[in-house]
Write an enzyme that holds these catalytic residues in place. Sequence first.
Site, PDB file in Angstrom:
ATOM      1  N   LYS A 135       9.730  10.594  -2.807  1.00  0.00           N
ATOM      2  CA  LYS A 135       8.878  10.228  -1.614  1.00  0.00           C
ATOM      3  C   LYS A 135       9.132  11.452  -0.652  1.00  0.00           C
ATOM      4  O   LYS A 135      10.336  11.876  -0.446  1.00  0.00           O
ATOM      5  CB  LYS A 135       9.103   8.825  -1.214  1.00  0.00           C
ATOM      6  CG  LYS A 135       7.962   8.988  -0.024  1.00  0.00           C
ATOM      7  CD  LYS A 135       7.933   7.229   0.413  1.00  0.00           C
ATOM      8  CE  LYS A 135       7.168   7.059   1.733  1.00  0.00           C
ATOM      9  NZ  LYS A 135       7.551   5.752   2.076  1.00  0.00           N
ATOM     10  N   SER A 143       4.121   2.024   0.671  1.00  0.00           N
ATOM     11  CA  SER A 143       3.592   3.375   1.024  1.00  0.00           C
ATOM     12  C   SER A 143       4.093   4.355   0.287  1.00  0.00           C
ATOM     13  O   SER A 143       3.953   5.780   0.069  1.00  0.00           O
ATOM     14  CB  SER A 143       4.206   3.704   2.608  1.00  0.00           C
ATOM     15  OG  SER A 143       5.750   3.553   2.554  1.00  0.00           O
ATOM     16  N   SER A 149       7.509  -1.404   0.539  1.00  0.00           N
ATOM     17  CA  SER A 149       7.069  -0.068   0.301  1.00  0.00           C
ATOM     18  C   SER A 149       7.532   0.772  -1.064  1.00  0.00           C
ATOM     19  O   SER A 149       6.831   1.747  -1.375  1.00  0.00           O
ATOM     20  CB  SER A 149       7.305   1.011   1.335  1.00  0.00           C
ATOM     21  OG  SER A 149       6.663   0.637   2.598  1.00  0.00           O
TER      22      SER A 149
END
Length: 577
Positions: free
Chosen positions: A146, A222, A246
């Site tokens: 990420k 996310s 997330s």
Amino acid sequence: MDAFRSSSASAPPARKSWQEIAAEKRQADMEKIPVEWRLMTSTLAEAKIQRSLVGEFIESLLDAETRAITSMDVTGLVKQMSSGELTAVRVVTAFCHRAAVIHQLTQNMLEIGFDMALKRAKELDDYFHVHKQLIGPLHGIPLTLKDQFHIKGLDTSMAFVGWIGTFEGRKGTGKERNFESQLIAEFHSLGAVPIGKAPETSNNILGYLWSPHNQQLSSGGSSGGEAVMQALRGSAFGIGTDIGGSVSMPASYNGIFSLKPSSGRLSMRGVANTGPGQLVMPTVPGIMGQSVETLRLVLKSLLSKKPWLQDPYVVPLPWRACEEYRPEPKSSTQGHSTPAIGFMANDGVVTPHPPVQRALNMAKAALQEAGYSLIDWKPPSNLESLEIHGCIARGDGCPDVWKALQLSGEPEVPEIEGLFEPHGPRAPMSLPEYQDVVIHMRDFRNRYQDYWMSTATRTGNGLPVEVFVSPVTPTAGLLPEKFFYAEYTNSTNVLDFPTVVIPVTTVDESVDKVDAGFRPFNETDRLNMEAYNAQAYHGAPAAIQLVSMRLSEEKLLSMAQVVVDALDRYKTRSSLI
């Protein structure tokens, strides 16, 4: 006239719009993909109308070697590189090729580092040629992360348009593309090779990321970009971040395994983040991959670097072997007692959708057939987590997020609309109010621990439950704007419990029907069940999560393998009936 020209020449250039900056970023990423790996316009158009991109569709776009290499799990790749059957260059090339195809299909790479990765792979091959051994336990293994982790040579924008070309929104620091998160340094010394970085699920640079299993559904957030990368096998494993599910939620929606550790087990030093001063319930790195064995190998390898020596917020806790937890339960004649497992069908607040219920029931039946004792899990209510989590995570009013958006003038994405006032952040909680919430969290943790230990009176072996099974979320997929409840995962962050997500099955519209006798617990439960659409969710993965006590990741991973093995035997037996 000359005076006019002089004045005109000194005028500052017009400020680019956020749309122009985002478009330039997308084009720069595309130019990093070799021409021979670029897809035809007709292929991209065909991809948009597919319900699913996994399996046959993406495999048809790849050559035989790329398919073969990228189908292997981490342990198999390491074994073949240690024997010389594969080189790091071949492995990294295959995953870069696949990741390039995935990016074109889904727009899920904010940063592409193929050239850097191949250069590093060549260095690893040279080392192996000279020393006849691997440089570390993750030698030549491609990973993606990420886009919060700083890698030298690449931007880190967290998908904020205003952060592009900066160091966390600031220019002239000397750190732009010249700074490295501690976790990246650890991976480098272990031999792992970062090939790129993925975005937030919903962002203004690349757009919205959909599930490759069912493109009508969200990839979850996310860390949805990294989950998509793993679902389509664009890297051998991935790293996301988690403060409220997330990592766990997108893992469940994309049919992959994940580990969210307790805070302090892995380093967040030098990692870009929102709310960086909030350390009461900190963001943690999470591992995503294709198997429990991959999660285990990555965690064990990282802990071998003793991250606590560089990061004072990492607990000095080396890897602990858990040989006593084996796939088969132990009989009393062997001098061992069978671990008891807690089972939460629902938390009494929101009922899981039918496919999640079916996944839970499959896990329950599989474990019971394997001889494990299951105990109903009815701890302190997740409604308390609901009262705690948001106040801690967003109690400051999120001024740093507002500031980041103002750098470019980009709008809030829909998921955070309403977070701010019309002209700025909301007022933060007062310090006494915040402290009251933290006191509530401490009390909630204490009572949860008391409940956990009290299960020793119900397990039959005099020991408390080892782990418990629960839903990850109430949904097996996610229709945007149809998500009402996150406390199955938020609670594990409030409690700081490690979790493993295990994919179990997929939604079957002919089977997964709402029970005619369903009666909602409350209004949220009613809204959640009314949002279920069996036809829209068809084909989406359905998962469960396994949860253990704080800082017990090794035990959790051992028990997760127990669950996976039991499910495999159960599915095999069921298919033969």
